[in-house]
Design an enzyme around this catalytic site. Structure first.
Site, PDB file in Angstrom:
ATOM      1  N   CYS A 354       0.822  -1.209   0.000  1.00  0.00           N
ATOM      2  CA  CYS A 354       0.000   0.000   0.000  1.00  0.00           C
ATOM      3  C   CYS A 354       0.856   1.259   0.000  1.00  0.00           C
ATOM      4  O   CYS A 354       0.922   1.991   0.992  1.00  0.00           O
ATOM      5  CB  CYS A 354      -0.935  -0.033   1.200  1.00  0.00           C
ATOM      6  SG  CYS A 354      -2.068  -1.401   1.064  1.00  0.00           S
ATOM      7  N   GLU A 355       1.542   1.475  -1.076  1.00  0.00           N
ATOM      8  CA  GLU A 355       2.391   2.649  -1.288  1.00  0.00           C
ATOM      9  C   GLU A 355       2.421   2.875  -2.787  1.00  0.00           C
ATOM     10  O   GLU A 355       2.650   1.917  -3.542  1.00  0.00           O
ATOM     11  CB  GLU A 355       3.845   2.383  -0.865  1.00  0.00           C
ATOM     12  CG  GLU A 355       4.082   2.056   0.569  1.00  0.00           C
ATOM     13  CD  GLU A 355       4.393   3.273   1.413  1.00  0.00           C
ATOM     14  OE1 GLU A 355       4.635   4.362   0.863  1.00  0.00           O
ATOM     15  OE2 GLU A 355       4.362   3.119   2.640  1.00  0.00           O
TER      16      GLU A 355
END
Ligand SMILES: Cc1ncc(COP(=O)(O)O)c(C=O)c1O
Length: 462
Positions: A354-355
Protein backbone atom coordinates in the site's frame (compact mmCIF):
# COMPACT_ATOMS: atom_id res chain seq x y z
CA UNK A 1 29.14 -13.79 -17.23
CA UNK A 2 25.76 -14.78 -15.89
CA UNK A 3 24.00 -18.06 -16.64
CA UNK A 4 20.37 -17.08 -17.23
CA UNK A 5 19.22 -17.92 -20.78
CA UNK A 6 16.14 -18.74 -22.80
CA UNK A 7 16.00 -22.27 -24.11
CA UNK A 8 13.30 -22.03 -26.70
CA UNK A 9 10.73 -19.78 -25.05
CA UNK A 10 11.47 -20.84 -21.47
CA UNK A 11 13.86 -19.06 -19.10
CA UNK A 12 16.56 -21.27 -17.60
CA UNK A 13 18.88 -20.70 -14.67
CA UNK A 14 21.94 -22.69 -15.67
CA UNK A 15 20.33 -26.02 -16.63
CA UNK A 16 17.30 -25.54 -14.42
CA UNK A 17 13.90 -24.45 -15.65
CA UNK A 18 12.86 -21.26 -13.81
CA UNK A 19 9.13 -22.02 -14.09
CA UNK A 20 9.65 -25.37 -12.36
CA UNK A 21 11.26 -23.62 -9.39
CA UNK A 22 8.35 -21.20 -9.10
CA UNK A 23 5.87 -24.12 -9.22
CA UNK A 24 7.75 -25.95 -6.53
CA UNK A 25 8.56 -23.15 -4.10
CA UNK A 26 5.96 -20.52 -4.94
CA UNK A 27 6.48 -16.84 -5.64
CA UNK A 28 7.94 -14.34 -4.99
CA UNK A 29 11.13 -16.35 -5.10
CA UNK A 30 14.76 -15.32 -5.25
CA UNK A 31 16.83 -17.62 -7.46
CA UNK A 32 20.62 -17.47 -7.57
CA UNK A 33 23.10 -19.10 -9.93
CA UNK A 34 26.09 -20.60 -8.12
CA UNK A 35 28.05 -20.86 -11.39
CA UNK A 36 27.62 -17.15 -12.01
CA UNK A 37 28.85 -16.19 -8.54
CA UNK A 38 31.91 -18.40 -8.88
CA UNK A 39 32.59 -17.10 -12.39
CA UNK A 40 32.50 -13.48 -11.20
CA UNK A 41 34.73 -14.26 -8.24
CA UNK A 42 37.26 -16.11 -10.39
CA UNK A 43 37.33 -13.38 -13.05
CA UNK A 44 38.10 -10.69 -10.51
CA UNK A 45 40.69 -12.85 -8.80
CA UNK A 46 42.48 -13.74 -12.00
CA UNK A 47 42.48 -10.18 -13.34
CA UNK A 48 44.19 -8.99 -10.13
CA UNK A 49 46.36 -12.11 -9.76
CA UNK A 50 49.63 -10.17 -10.16
CA UNK A 51 48.82 -8.36 -6.90
CA UNK A 52 48.11 -11.53 -4.94
CA UNK A 53 44.83 -9.95 -3.83
CA UNK A 54 42.48 -10.82 -1.03
CA UNK A 55 38.87 -10.57 -2.12
CA UNK A 56 36.64 -9.69 0.80
CA UNK A 57 33.07 -10.18 -0.37
CA UNK A 58 30.80 -7.41 0.96
CA UNK A 59 28.32 -9.44 2.99
CA UNK A 60 25.70 -6.70 2.98
CA UNK A 61 25.01 -7.32 -0.72
CA UNK A 62 23.56 -10.75 0.01
CA UNK A 63 24.15 -12.41 3.34
CA UNK A 64 22.52 -15.81 2.82
CA UNK A 65 24.63 -18.45 4.59
CA UNK A 66 24.78 -20.68 1.51
CA UNK A 67 26.24 -17.89 -0.61
CA UNK A 68 28.75 -17.05 2.10
CA UNK A 69 29.74 -20.72 2.29
CA UNK A 70 30.10 -20.90 -1.49
CA UNK A 71 32.44 -17.91 -1.53
CA UNK A 72 34.36 -19.05 1.55
CA UNK A 73 34.95 -22.40 -0.16
CA UNK A 74 36.66 -20.51 -3.00
CA UNK A 75 38.94 -18.71 -0.54
CA UNK A 76 37.03 -15.46 -0.27
CA UNK A 77 37.35 -13.31 2.82
CA UNK A 78 34.56 -10.98 3.90
CA UNK A 79 33.85 -7.31 4.37
CA UNK A 80 31.57 -6.93 7.38
CA UNK A 81 29.69 -3.98 8.77
CA UNK A 82 27.95 -5.36 11.85
CA UNK A 83 28.09 -7.94 14.60
CA UNK A 84 25.25 -9.70 12.79
CA UNK A 85 27.35 -10.07 9.66
CA UNK A 86 30.21 -11.43 11.76
CA UNK A 87 27.80 -13.95 13.25
CA UNK A 88 26.73 -14.96 9.74
CA UNK A 89 30.25 -15.51 8.44
CA UNK A 90 31.13 -17.59 11.49
CA UNK A 91 27.97 -19.67 10.96
CA UNK A 92 28.85 -20.09 7.30
CA UNK A 93 32.40 -21.25 8.04
CA UNK A 94 33.98 -18.00 6.81
CA UNK A 95 37.37 -17.00 8.15
CA UNK A 96 37.47 -13.86 10.32
CA UNK A 97 41.24 -13.79 9.83
CA UNK A 98 40.48 -13.04 6.16
CA UNK A 99 37.83 -10.46 6.96
CA UNK A 100 37.65 -6.74 7.63
CA UNK A 101 35.10 -4.88 9.72
CA UNK A 102 34.01 -1.46 8.41
CA UNK A 103 31.09 0.84 9.22
CA UNK A 104 30.80 4.26 10.87
CA UNK A 105 28.96 3.10 13.98
CA UNK A 106 30.50 -0.02 15.46
CA UNK A 107 29.45 -0.54 19.07
CA UNK A 108 31.88 -1.54 21.82
CA UNK A 109 30.09 -4.89 21.96
CA UNK A 110 30.59 -5.48 18.22
CA UNK A 111 34.25 -4.48 18.50
CA UNK A 112 34.71 -6.95 21.35
CA UNK A 113 33.05 -9.76 19.38
CA UNK A 114 35.24 -9.09 16.35
CA UNK A 115 38.42 -8.96 18.41
CA UNK A 116 37.55 -12.21 20.13
CA UNK A 117 36.80 -13.81 16.75
CA UNK A 118 40.24 -12.79 15.46
CA UNK A 119 39.23 -10.25 12.79
CA UNK A 120 41.98 -9.49 10.27
CA UNK A 121 41.43 -5.75 10.59
CA UNK A 122 38.96 -3.11 11.69
CA UNK A 123 38.41 -0.34 9.18
CA UNK A 124 38.28 2.74 11.39
CA UNK A 125 36.02 5.60 10.39
CA UNK A 126 36.72 8.23 13.09
CA UNK A 127 39.14 9.18 15.83
CA UNK A 128 36.52 8.51 18.49
CA UNK A 129 36.02 5.00 17.16
CA UNK A 130 39.78 4.44 17.33
CA UNK A 131 39.68 5.42 21.01
CA UNK A 132 36.93 2.88 21.71
CA UNK A 133 38.79 0.13 19.84
CA UNK A 134 41.93 0.94 21.83
CA UNK A 135 39.99 0.75 25.13
CA UNK A 136 38.18 -2.48 24.28
CA UNK A 137 41.44 -4.09 23.14
CA UNK A 138 43.15 -2.97 26.37
CA UNK A 139 40.37 -4.57 28.44
CA UNK A 140 40.82 -7.83 26.54
CA UNK A 141 44.60 -7.64 26.79
CA UNK A 142 44.88 -7.58 22.99
CA UNK A 143 46.27 -5.37 20.30
CA UNK A 144 43.65 -4.51 17.71
CA UNK A 145 44.66 -4.54 14.04
CA UNK A 146 43.24 -1.44 12.38
CA UNK A 147 43.12 0.22 8.99
CA UNK A 148 42.15 3.85 8.59
CA UNK A 149 39.38 4.57 6.08
CA UNK A 150 40.31 7.58 3.99
CA UNK A 151 37.62 9.72 2.46
CA UNK A 152 39.46 10.83 -0.67
CA UNK A 153 36.76 13.28 -1.76
CA UNK A 154 36.36 11.68 -5.14
CA UNK A 155 32.99 11.91 -6.86
CA UNK A 156 31.72 9.05 -9.00
CA UNK A 157 28.90 9.02 -11.52
CA UNK A 158 26.47 7.03 -9.45
CA UNK A 159 23.33 7.51 -7.38
CA UNK A 160 23.69 10.14 -4.62
CA UNK A 161 22.60 7.60 -2.00
CA UNK A 162 25.46 5.24 -2.77
CA UNK A 163 28.28 7.79 -3.11
CA UNK A 164 30.53 7.35 -0.11
CA UNK A 165 33.83 8.96 -1.07
CA UNK A 166 32.89 12.64 -1.14
CA UNK A 167 33.66 15.05 1.69
CA UNK A 168 29.94 15.57 2.44
CA UNK A 169 29.33 11.87 3.10
CA UNK A 170 29.52 10.40 6.60
CA UNK A 171 32.16 7.84 5.64
CA UNK A 172 35.87 7.81 6.28
CA UNK A 173 38.39 10.31 7.56
CA UNK A 174 39.76 13.23 5.54
CA UNK A 175 43.40 13.02 4.39
CA UNK A 176 44.27 15.98 6.65
CA UNK A 177 42.79 14.27 9.71
CA UNK A 178 44.64 11.06 8.82
CA UNK A 179 47.91 12.96 8.94
CA UNK A 180 46.96 14.20 12.42
CA UNK A 181 46.07 10.66 13.46
CA UNK A 182 49.46 9.42 12.28
CA UNK A 183 51.06 11.78 14.80
CA UNK A 184 48.80 10.54 17.59
CA UNK A 185 48.98 6.83 16.80
CA UNK A 186 51.87 6.10 19.18
CA UNK A 187 49.56 7.10 22.08
CA UNK A 188 47.11 4.32 21.17
CA UNK A 189 48.96 1.51 22.81
CA UNK A 190 46.47 -1.26 22.00
CA UNK A 191 46.10 -0.80 18.26
CA UNK A 192 48.48 -1.48 15.43
CA UNK A 193 48.08 0.07 12.01
CA UNK A 194 47.70 -2.75 9.56
CA UNK A 195 46.40 -0.91 6.50
CA UNK A 196 44.64 1.90 4.70
CA UNK A 197 41.24 1.59 3.08
CA UNK A 198 38.86 3.60 0.91
CA UNK A 199 35.50 2.83 -0.60
CA UNK A 200 34.08 5.56 -2.81
CA UNK A 201 30.64 4.20 -3.56
CA UNK A 202 28.64 1.60 -5.37
CA UNK A 203 27.47 0.80 -8.92
CA UNK A 204 30.42 2.69 -10.45
CA UNK A 205 30.80 1.78 -14.09
CA UNK A 206 33.90 3.68 -15.11
CA UNK A 207 37.42 3.16 -13.86
CA UNK A 208 38.48 6.81 -13.58
CA UNK A 209 37.06 7.45 -10.08
CA UNK A 210 38.84 4.36 -8.74
CA UNK A 211 42.06 5.42 -10.38
CA UNK A 212 41.77 8.94 -9.03
CA UNK A 213 41.06 7.68 -5.51
CA UNK A 214 44.05 5.30 -5.63
CA UNK A 215 46.33 8.15 -6.75
CA UNK A 216 45.08 10.45 -4.00
CA UNK A 217 45.44 7.89 -1.25
CA UNK A 218 48.83 6.43 -2.23
CA UNK A 219 50.89 9.08 -0.34
CA UNK A 220 49.05 8.15 2.88
CA UNK A 221 49.52 4.47 2.16
CA UNK A 222 53.26 4.95 1.74
CA UNK A 223 53.50 6.67 5.12
CA UNK A 224 51.46 3.90 6.75
CA UNK A 225 53.74 1.28 5.21
CA UNK A 226 57.08 3.01 5.87
CA UNK A 227 56.41 4.50 9.29
CA UNK A 228 54.03 1.99 10.85
CA UNK A 229 54.73 -1.22 8.98
CA UNK A 230 51.24 -1.38 7.46
CA UNK A 231 50.80 -4.44 5.23
CA UNK A 232 47.70 -3.81 3.13
CA UNK A 233 45.89 -1.31 0.95
CA UNK A 234 42.17 -1.96 0.66
CA UNK A 235 40.59 -0.26 -2.35
CA UNK A 236 36.98 -1.06 -1.43
CA UNK A 237 34.24 -2.35 -3.67
CA UNK A 238 31.83 -0.49 -5.90
CA UNK A 239 32.27 -2.08 -9.34
CA UNK A 240 29.03 -1.70 -11.27
CA UNK A 241 26.94 -4.27 -13.11
CA UNK A 242 24.45 -4.36 -15.99
CA UNK A 243 20.91 -3.39 -15.09
CA UNK A 244 19.44 -2.06 -18.33
CA UNK A 245 20.39 -5.00 -20.52
CA UNK A 246 20.93 -7.53 -17.81
CA UNK A 247 19.72 -10.53 -19.81
CA UNK A 248 21.90 -9.61 -22.80
CA UNK A 249 24.94 -9.17 -20.54
CA UNK A 250 25.08 -12.95 -20.17
CA UNK A 251 26.42 -12.99 -23.72
CA UNK A 252 30.21 -12.49 -23.98
CA UNK A 253 29.70 -10.58 -27.25
CA UNK A 254 27.62 -7.95 -25.45
CA UNK A 255 30.62 -6.92 -23.36
CA UNK A 256 32.66 -6.05 -26.42
CA UNK A 257 30.50 -2.97 -26.90
CA UNK A 258 31.22 -1.91 -23.31
CA UNK A 259 34.93 -1.40 -23.62
CA UNK A 260 34.91 1.56 -21.23
CA UNK A 261 33.11 -0.22 -18.42
CA UNK A 262 34.90 -1.05 -15.21
CA UNK A 263 34.94 -4.76 -15.91
CA UNK A 264 37.39 -6.72 -13.74
CA UNK A 265 39.83 -6.83 -16.67
CA UNK A 266 39.66 -3.11 -17.41
CA UNK A 267 39.79 -2.20 -13.72
CA UNK A 268 42.87 -4.35 -13.20
CA UNK A 269 44.59 -3.08 -16.33
CA UNK A 270 44.34 0.52 -15.08
CA UNK A 271 45.08 -0.09 -11.41
CA UNK A 272 47.88 -2.65 -11.58
CA UNK A 273 50.57 -0.13 -12.59
CA UNK A 274 49.65 2.05 -9.58
CA UNK A 275 49.25 -0.70 -7.02
CA UNK A 276 52.02 -3.12 -7.99
CA UNK A 277 54.96 -0.93 -6.97
CA UNK A 278 53.55 -0.47 -3.44
CA UNK A 279 54.46 -4.09 -2.64
CA UNK A 280 51.51 -4.39 -0.29
CA UNK A 281 48.70 -6.87 0.04
CA UNK A 282 45.78 -5.50 -1.98
CA UNK A 283 42.25 -6.05 -0.72
CA UNK A 284 39.08 -5.51 -2.74
CA UNK A 285 35.56 -5.59 -1.32
CA UNK A 286 33.11 -6.34 -4.12
CA UNK A 287 29.49 -7.04 -3.32
CA UNK A 288 27.25 -6.22 -6.26
CA UNK A 289 29.79 -7.37 -8.85
CA UNK A 290 29.85 -10.91 -7.49
CA UNK A 291 26.18 -11.51 -6.82
CA UNK A 292 24.10 -8.77 -8.49
CA UNK A 293 23.66 -10.39 -11.90
CA UNK A 294 23.67 -13.83 -10.29
CA UNK A 295 20.14 -13.47 -8.95
CA UNK A 296 16.61 -12.98 -10.24
CA UNK A 297 13.34 -12.45 -8.44
CA UNK A 298 10.51 -14.58 -9.80
CA UNK A 299 7.07 -13.10 -9.40
CA UNK A 300 3.63 -14.01 -10.66
CA UNK A 301 1.20 -11.64 -12.35
CA UNK A 302 -1.90 -11.34 -10.19
CA UNK A 303 -4.00 -8.87 -12.14
CA UNK A 304 -3.96 -6.38 -14.96
CA UNK A 305 -5.65 -3.02 -14.82
CA UNK A 306 -6.22 -0.93 -17.91
CA UNK A 307 -7.01 2.74 -17.54
CA UNK A 308 -7.19 5.15 -20.45
CA UNK A 309 -4.13 6.91 -18.99
CA UNK A 310 -2.13 3.87 -18.00
CA UNK A 311 -1.93 0.11 -17.89
CA UNK A 312 -0.84 -1.71 -14.76
CA UNK A 313 0.57 -5.18 -14.28
CA UNK A 314 0.10 -6.12 -10.64
CA UNK A 315 2.52 -8.78 -9.42
CA UNK A 316 2.85 -10.71 -6.17
CA UNK A 317 6.30 -9.30 -5.26
CA UNK A 318 6.36 -5.96 -3.53
CA UNK A 319 8.76 -3.25 -2.43
CA UNK A 320 9.20 -5.17 0.80
CA UNK A 321 10.81 -7.99 -1.23
CA UNK A 322 12.88 -5.71 -3.47
CA UNK A 323 13.18 -2.12 -2.34
CA UNK A 324 15.78 -0.80 -4.81
CA UNK A 325 13.33 0.70 -7.34
CA UNK A 326 11.42 2.50 -4.56
CA UNK A 327 14.56 3.55 -2.68
CA UNK A 328 16.84 4.57 -5.53
CA UNK A 329 14.52 4.74 -8.53
CA UNK A 330 16.67 1.95 -9.89
CA UNK A 331 16.01 0.15 -13.17
CA UNK A 332 15.58 -3.63 -13.30
CA UNK A 333 14.98 -5.49 -16.50
CA UNK A 334 11.78 -7.56 -16.31
CA UNK A 335 11.21 -10.46 -18.69
CA UNK A 336 8.61 -13.22 -19.02
CA UNK A 337 9.62 -16.66 -17.75
CA UNK A 338 7.73 -18.18 -20.70
CA UNK A 339 7.82 -15.95 -23.76
CA UNK A 340 4.60 -15.63 -25.68
CA UNK A 341 3.99 -13.89 -28.96
CA UNK A 342 1.76 -10.86 -29.27
CA UNK A 343 1.91 -7.13 -29.27
CA UNK A 344 4.08 -5.44 -26.70
CA UNK A 345 2.39 -3.13 -24.24
CA UNK A 346 3.48 -0.20 -22.14
CA UNK A 347 2.64 -0.65 -18.48
CA UNK A 348 3.67 0.00 -14.90
CA UNK A 349 4.71 -3.16 -13.10
CA UNK A 350 3.57 -2.70 -9.52
CA UNK A 351 3.38 -4.72 -6.33
CA UNK A 352 0.64 -5.24 -3.75
CA UNK A 353 2.10 -2.98 -1.03
CA UNK A 354 0.00 0.00 0.00
CA UNK A 355 2.39 2.65 -1.29
CA UNK A 356 2.39 4.38 -4.66
CA UNK A 357 6.16 3.92 -4.59
CA UNK A 358 5.66 0.15 -4.79
CA UNK A 359 6.51 0.16 -8.48
CA UNK A 360 9.18 -1.99 -10.15
CA UNK A 361 8.96 -0.37 -13.57
CA UNK A 362 7.12 2.72 -14.79
CA UNK A 363 5.80 3.01 -18.35
CA UNK A 364 7.80 -0.06 -19.37
CA UNK A 365 7.49 -1.55 -22.87
CA UNK A 366 7.06 -5.22 -22.26
CA UNK A 367 6.01 -8.46 -23.82
CA UNK A 368 2.29 -9.24 -23.38
CA UNK A 369 1.39 -10.87 -20.08
CA UNK A 370 -1.71 -12.39 -18.58
CA UNK A 371 -2.77 -13.05 -15.06
CA UNK A 372 -0.95 -16.14 -13.79
CA UNK A 373 2.17 -15.53 -15.92
CA UNK A 374 5.58 -15.56 -14.31
CA UNK A 375 8.03 -12.67 -14.64
CA UNK A 376 11.71 -12.56 -13.79
CA UNK A 377 13.11 -9.35 -12.34
CA UNK A 378 16.79 -9.31 -13.23
CA UNK A 379 19.91 -8.14 -11.37
CA UNK A 380 18.39 -8.75 -7.96
CA UNK A 381 21.12 -10.90 -6.41
CA UNK A 382 22.64 -7.89 -4.64
CA UNK A 383 20.75 -5.64 -2.23
CA UNK A 384 17.61 -7.61 -2.97
CA UNK A 385 16.83 -10.08 -0.22
CA UNK A 386 19.35 -8.43 2.12
CA UNK A 387 17.24 -5.25 2.07
CA UNK A 388 13.90 -7.05 2.20
CA UNK A 389 11.49 -6.35 5.03
CA UNK A 390 8.14 -7.57 6.32
CA UNK A 391 6.42 -4.25 5.58
CA UNK A 392 2.65 -4.65 5.23
CA UNK A 393 3.13 -7.84 7.27
CA UNK A 394 4.30 -9.73 4.22
CA UNK A 395 6.46 -12.76 4.97
CA UNK A 396 9.81 -12.51 3.20
CA UNK A 397 10.33 -14.74 0.16
CA UNK A 398 12.17 -18.03 -0.13
CA UNK A 399 15.61 -18.29 -1.76
CA UNK A 400 16.94 -21.05 -4.01
CA UNK A 401 20.50 -21.69 -5.18
CA UNK A 402 20.90 -23.37 -8.55
CA UNK A 403 24.00 -25.28 -9.55
CA UNK A 404 23.70 -26.69 -13.06
CA UNK A 405 20.71 -29.02 -13.18
CA UNK A 406 20.61 -29.17 -9.36
CA UNK A 407 19.20 -26.70 -6.91
CA UNK A 408 18.48 -26.37 -3.24
CA UNK A 409 16.29 -24.27 -1.05
CA UNK A 410 18.58 -21.98 0.95
CA UNK A 411 15.93 -20.04 2.83
CA UNK A 412 12.41 -20.99 3.71
CA UNK A 413 9.61 -18.67 2.80
CA UNK A 414 8.59 -16.97 6.02
CA UNK A 415 5.30 -17.88 7.68
CA UNK A 416 2.76 -15.71 9.45
CA UNK A 417 4.21 -17.07 12.67
CA UNK A 418 7.58 -15.57 11.65
CA UNK A 419 5.88 -12.20 11.38
CA UNK A 420 5.04 -12.10 15.08
CA UNK A 421 8.08 -13.93 16.44
CA UNK A 422 9.43 -12.03 19.42
CA UNK A 423 6.25 -10.04 19.98
CA UNK A 424 4.01 -10.41 23.02
CA UNK A 425 0.76 -9.01 24.25
CA UNK A 426 0.68 -9.87 27.93
CA UNK A 427 3.15 -8.68 30.55
CA UNK A 428 6.02 -11.07 30.98
CA UNK A 429 5.01 -13.14 27.97
CA UNK A 430 8.25 -12.57 26.08
CA UNK A 431 10.84 -12.11 28.82
CA UNK A 432 9.81 -12.57 32.42
CA UNK A 433 11.07 -9.66 34.52
CA UNK A 434 11.61 -7.27 31.61
CA UNK A 435 8.57 -5.10 32.16
CA UNK A 436 8.61 -1.79 34.03
CA UNK A 437 6.55 1.12 35.33
CA UNK A 438 6.77 4.80 34.41
CA UNK A 439 8.36 5.59 37.82
CA UNK A 440 11.26 3.31 36.93
CA UNK A 441 10.28 0.53 39.29
CA UNK A 442 10.15 -2.83 37.70
CA UNK A 443 6.88 -4.64 37.37
CA UNK A 444 8.45 -7.88 38.41
CA UNK A 445 11.48 -7.37 40.54
CA UNK A 446 14.40 -9.63 39.87
CA UNK A 447 17.90 -9.54 38.58
CA UNK A 448 16.71 -10.13 35.03
CA UNK A 449 15.40 -6.59 34.76
CA UNK A 450 18.76 -5.17 33.77
CA UNK A 451 19.48 -7.85 31.24
CA UNK A 452 19.44 -7.25 27.53
CA UNK A 453 20.23 -9.68 24.79
CA UNK A 454 23.11 -9.37 22.41
CA UNK A 455 22.27 -9.87 18.78
CA UNK A 456 23.07 -13.56 18.90
CA UNK A 457 20.36 -13.91 21.54
CA UNK A 458 22.69 -14.49 24.49
CA UNK A 459 21.85 -12.71 27.71
CA UNK A 460 24.35 -10.09 28.79
CA UNK A 461 24.64 -7.22 31.22
CA UNK A 462 24.67 -3.85 29.45
C1 LIG B 1 32.84 -0.46 3.00
C2 LIG B 1 32.16 -1.09 1.84
N1 LIG B 1 32.83 -1.99 1.11
C3 LIG B 1 32.24 -2.60 0.06
C4 LIG B 1 30.94 -2.33 -0.30
C5 LIG B 1 30.36 -3.07 -1.46
O1 LIG B 1 29.98 -2.25 -2.49
P1 LIG B 1 29.51 -2.91 -3.86
O2 LIG B 1 28.41 -3.83 -3.57
O3 LIG B 1 29.09 -1.76 -4.69
O4 LIG B 1 30.72 -3.60 -4.43
C6 LIG B 1 30.21 -1.38 0.42
C7 LIG B 1 28.85 -1.05 0.01
O5 LIG B 1 28.19 -0.19 0.47
C8 LIG B 1 30.82 -0.75 1.53
O6 LIG B 1 30.17 0.14 2.27
Amino acid sequence: MHRFRYQGEALFVEETDAAGLAERYGTPLYVYSAGTIVDHYERLLSSLRALNPLICYAVKANSNLALLRLLASRGSGFDLVSGGELYRILRAGGDPARSTFAGVGKTAQEIKEALEAGIYSFVVESREELEVIDRVAARLGKRAPVALRVNPDVGARTHAKVKTGVAESKFGISPEEIEGLYRQLPHFSHVSLRGIQFHIGSQIRDVEPFEEAVRRVIPLVEIARDRFGAEFFDIGGGLGIAYEEALQSGDPGWWESKAQWATPAHYAERLLPLLGPLKLRIIVEPGRLLVGNAGILLTRVLYRKNRPQKKFVIVDAGMNDLVRPALYGSFHQIVPVARRSGEWVEADVVGPVCESGDCFAASRRMAPVESGDLLAIFSTGAYGFSMASQYNSRPRPAEVLVDGANHRLIRLRESYEDLVRGEGIDEGEIAPGLSGRADGASGQAGENESLTRDQAGRKEKP
